[in-house]
Design an enzyme around this catalytic site. Structure first.
Site, PDB file in Angstrom:
ATOM      1  CB  CYS A 107     -31.604 -45.493  19.606  1.00 20.55           C
ATOM      2  SG  CYS A 107     -29.910 -45.129  19.163  1.00 20.55           S
ATOM      3  N   GLY A 108     -30.335 -45.255  22.915  1.00 12.75           N
ATOM      4  CA  GLY A 108     -29.895 -44.326  23.965  1.00 12.75           C
ATOM      5  C   GLY A 108     -29.124 -43.148  23.409  1.00 12.75           C
ATOM      6  CG  HIS A 109     -26.342 -42.992  19.809  1.00 11.77           C
ATOM      7  ND1 HIS A 109     -26.768 -44.173  19.232  1.00 11.77           N
ATOM      8  CD2 HIS A 109     -26.290 -42.083  18.787  1.00 11.77           C
ATOM      9  CE1 HIS A 109     -26.947 -44.001  17.932  1.00 11.77           C
ATOM     10  NE2 HIS A 109     -26.654 -42.745  17.625  1.00 11.77           N
ATOM     11  CG  HIS A 226     -27.969 -54.497  19.655  1.00  8.17           C
ATOM     12  ND1 HIS A 226     -29.233 -54.723  19.170  1.00  8.17           N
ATOM     13  CD2 HIS A 226     -27.695 -53.199  19.393  1.00  8.17           C
ATOM     14  CE1 HIS A 226     -29.695 -53.611  18.616  1.00  8.17           C
ATOM     15  NE2 HIS A 226     -28.783 -52.668  18.734  1.00  8.17           N
ATOM     16  CB  CYS A 256     -24.268 -49.069  22.960  1.00  4.53           C
ATOM     17  SG  CYS A 256     -25.873 -49.701  22.439  1.00  4.53           S
TER      18      CYS A 256
END
Ligand code: PYC
Length: 335
Positions: A107-109, A226, A256
């Site tokens: 998960c980047g964020h 996604h 995202c």
């Protein structure tokens, strides 16, 4: 019992019927998308690898996932992050990301939020660190100005311009990996506006169902959970706008991180973005992540570096009252 009737010195968590857990959390947001990091307590995971720890969490501690991110303590956009011991020598920690629907590969964020939250707690200073996730190790750098640079796991395009039919119309998109699986569609015909978020979420949800019904998957039959709609940026200083539907009906308030990585893998595959060039990805809320790519060790894959900023919004202790029927959360509410 009224508050004034409480015996002096009795902590609120010790109220009759109350279970005062030792689980402590720090909340942050990255471009509006929330991350809830468990910084103390929570389930202990003993597996040797991140993949084993993820399995352990899925099979033995799933109740914690819902308690932490679902209503009434969380909401459907909330992403949780559980710190573990590192798997690889040289890494500072492991991290497992989850949301109301289940578990995320990366998960980047969320990773940007984890770094900002650890810095807020004084647990790290500006400089580099490595975080192990179930899908690989990411390299982060906490910068002097408070921003976070994150080198994601290698990203790649798996399928180019797959045709999918929905409601009698055919749409096309790339299936790409950026730490999660994405269907990235440009010919959707939708206006990417914040006021249309509900309609866009329903459109992407139906597109995802169509992908599944028509047998479109990621590598090894992985579910494409996604969907990313792409369009022109509203702000001329940015490169493009997106709308990303995460698992369930949770649409991403940020551009995202894993979705932006998957998009750059496709742009690189189509020779539409040079290695090292800065791409400014705008979300429908107007928040931005900067990204660039470099070739990965494996031919056909790219390593995307994301730069963003997370802000801490809350430090807290989880309280689960024994007689609260919703104390462990619920996942059956849809907007
Ligand atoms: O930023 O990669 C991301 C992400 C995935 C799901 C929610 N956010």
């Amino acid at each position: 019992m009224t508050l004034s009737a409480l015996p002096l010195g009795l902590p609120a968590g010790a109220l009759p019927g109350g279970l005062d857990t030792t689980t402590r959390v720090v909340d942050s947001h990255t471009g509006g998308q929330p991350t809830r990091l468990v910084v103390g307590g929570g389930p202990a995971l003993y597996g040797a690898t991140m993949a084993q720890r993820l399995e352990e969490m899925q099979h033995h501690h799933d109740a914690w996932r819902l308690a932490l991110v679902s209503e009434p303590r969380g909401h459907h956009a909330m992403v949780g992050a559980l710190l573990t011991e590192p798997e690889r020598p040289g890494s500072q920690a492991g991290v497992i990301f989850f949301d109301q629907q289940g578990f995320l590969g990366m998960c980047g964020h969320g990773a940007i939020g984890v770094v900002a939250s650890l810095a807020h707690l004084g647990k790290l200073r500006p400089g580099p660190l490595w975080l192990d996730t179930p899908v690989g190790t990411v390299h982060a750098e906490f910068m002097l100005d408070g921003s976070v640079s994150l080198q994601n796991v290698p990203s790649y395009r798996h399928l180019a311009q797959v045709a999918v039919t929905m409601d009698g119309q055919t749409f096309h998109g790339d299936v790409a990996w950026g730490g999660n699986w994405f269907f990235i569609c440009a010919d959707h015909g939708q206006a990417l506006r914040l006021e249309d978020a509900g309609r866009l979420a329903s459109f992407c949800d139906r597109l995802r169902e169509a992908l599944q019904a028509q047998g479109v998957t990621g590598a090894d039959g992985a579910c494409v959970d996604h969907v990313q709609l792409t369009g022109l940026a509203v702000d001329r200083a940015h490169s493009a706008r997106n709308f990303v539907l995460n698992p369930g009906l949770a649409w991403d308030r940020s551009p995202c991180g894993t979705g932006t990585s998957a998009r750059l893998a496709c742009l690189a595959a189509d020779n539409q973005l040079l290695s090292g060039a800065v791409w400014r990805q705008e979300s429908i809320t107007g928040s931005v992540l900067e990204a660039s790519w470099q070739p990965a060790e494996t031919a056909g894959q790219v390593v995307v570096t994301l730069v963003g900023r997370a802000y801490v919004t809350l430090e807290g202790k989880v309280v689960i009252q024994q007689d609260d029927p919703l104390g462990w959360g619920r996942s059956d509410l849809r907007d």
